[in-house]
Scaffold this motif. Structure first.
Motif, short mmCIF file in Angstrom:
data_model
loop_
_atom_site.label_atom_id
_atom_site.label_comp_id
_atom_site.label_asym_id
_atom_site.label_seq_id
_atom_site.Cartn_x
_atom_site.Cartn_y
_atom_site.Cartn_z
N GLN A 47 57.32 11.32 17.98
CA GLN A 47 58.61 10.63 18.09
C GLN A 47 58.43 9.22 18.61
O GLN A 47 59.17 8.32 18.21
CB GLN A 47 59.53 11.43 19.00
N GLU A 93 64.85 17.66 26.40
CA GLU A 93 65.41 16.34 26.08
C GLU A 93 64.23 15.40 26.01
O GLU A 93 63.25 15.55 26.73
CB GLU A 93 66.45 15.90 27.11
N THR A 94 64.29 14.44 25.10
CA THR A 94 63.09 13.67 24.82
C THR A 94 63.18 12.24 25.34
O THR A 94 62.15 11.57 25.40
CB THR A 94 62.85 13.59 23.31
N ILE A 115 59.85 10.07 26.14
CA ILE A 115 59.51 8.91 25.30
C ILE A 115 59.48 7.65 26.15
O ILE A 115 58.57 6.81 26.01
CB ILE A 115 60.53 8.78 24.15
N ARG A 132 57.75 18.48 16.01
CA ARG A 132 58.48 19.66 16.48
C ARG A 132 57.68 20.94 16.24
O ARG A 132 57.69 21.84 17.08
CB ARG A 132 59.83 19.72 15.75
N ALA A 176 65.23 16.17 18.33
CA ALA A 176 64.77 14.83 18.65
C ALA A 176 65.99 13.96 18.92
O ALA A 176 66.42 13.20 18.07
CB ALA A 176 63.93 14.25 17.52
N PHE A 180 62.33 20.75 22.10
CA PHE A 180 62.26 19.97 23.33
C PHE A 180 63.58 20.07 24.08
O PHE A 180 64.65 20.15 23.48
CB PHE A 180 61.96 18.50 23.02
N VAL A 199 55.35 14.94 21.87
CA VAL A 199 56.38 13.90 21.73
C VAL A 199 55.81 12.62 21.13
O VAL A 199 56.55 11.74 20.71
CB VAL A 199 57.05 13.66 23.10
#
Lengths: 104, 171
Positions: A63, B125-126, B130, A52, B53, B123, A60
């Protein structure tokens, strides 16, 4: 007052310390596993915090790594708890200080 | 991240997470310890949400608060003659010292280092990002992870099957 990266990293360090203490000191095998899972959580928290806050071309990705860690942790929990149940069948206990066949 | 709601949420979730983790250490009953562990997992999921997240937070609740803790409860229930206490071994003091040392070292390094902080917003939306990364850049680890899960599941089943040689090991 604001929340920065350092707050999350410190929180992760505290959680990791608690998990390490559980994993090293608890007598019951399930307690040891709880400590290991807490350490996984601390590491995942730092991963997400870095993804973040820190400068990166693909933010990303941190994650995505957490998703993999959770996958491996689930596999680890399933195998370890199966081993605990097997150990209980053989020795009638899952206290780690009473599983001492290899102790000299 | 300095809007008031996020700050309050962070401190509350941090207190819940650390407090529940400490209760896992303190509480003298193993089942209660697992319940507090679930609370700690949910607190970490909330912290993921403050870090925007969303997908990881939902995964955390599904896998950790759902599956892993239920597995632990199963392991406790399947060992009925085992000790239900949550005591420490004789390694209690060295473990406490080592844990404090590790936590202090990690905390000191975290504060002392100059991180390359970016000023980007959270973010949007992740989940989709992902998902794309998992099927594009990380497709090989993704497939290996599925094989790992299959192997772990089969291994767990084979290990706890009653006729898997336990009776010989008892002799």
């Amino acid at each position: 007052m604001s929340v920065d990266l350092e707050h999350y990293l410190l929180l992760g360090a505290i959680l990791f310390g608690i998990g390490l203490y559980l994993a090293l000191a608890k007598r019951n095998l399930v307690g040891v596993l709880m400590g290991i899972e807490l350490m996984f959580n601390a590491v995942n928290l730092t991963f997400v915090a870095f993804s973040r806050f820190v400068e990166s071309p693909n933010p990303v990705d941190g994650q995505v790594f957490v998703v993999f860690v959770i996958t491996v942790a689930a596999a680890e929990a399933a195998t370890a708890l199966a081993l605990a149940v097997l150990l209980y069948r053989v020795r009638d206990t899952i206290d780690v200080d009473r599983i001492d066949l290899l102790k000299w | 991240m300095d809007d008031t709601g996020t700050v309050i949420a962070f401190w509350m979730l941090a207190a819940i997470t650390v407090g529940a983790a400490l209760m896992v250490v303190m509480v003298r009953n193993l089942i209660r310890a697992v319940i507090f562990l679930i609370l700690s997992f949910v607190g970490v999921a909330g912290l993921y949400i403050t870090l925007s997240a969303d997908f990881v937070a939902v995964t955390q609740i599904l896998i950790y608060a759902g599956a892993v803790s239920v597995l632990m409860l199963f392991a406790i229930v399947l060992t009925p003659r085992g000790d239900r206490g949550n005591q420490e071994t004789f390694l209690r003091l060295p473990a406490l010292l080592l844990a404090l040392l590790v936590a202090f070292t990690l905390g000191y390094v975290a504060i002392d280092t100059e991180w390359a902080i970016s000023d980007r917003e959270g973010f949007e939306e992740t989940a989709s990002v992902i998902g794309e990364a998992l099927l594009d850049k990380y497709v090989l680890p993704f497939e290996i992870a599925s094989v790992l899960l299959l192997v772990a599941m089969l291994g767990a089943i084979v290990i706890v099957r009653p006729e898997s040689g336990v009776d010989e090991a008892r002799e």
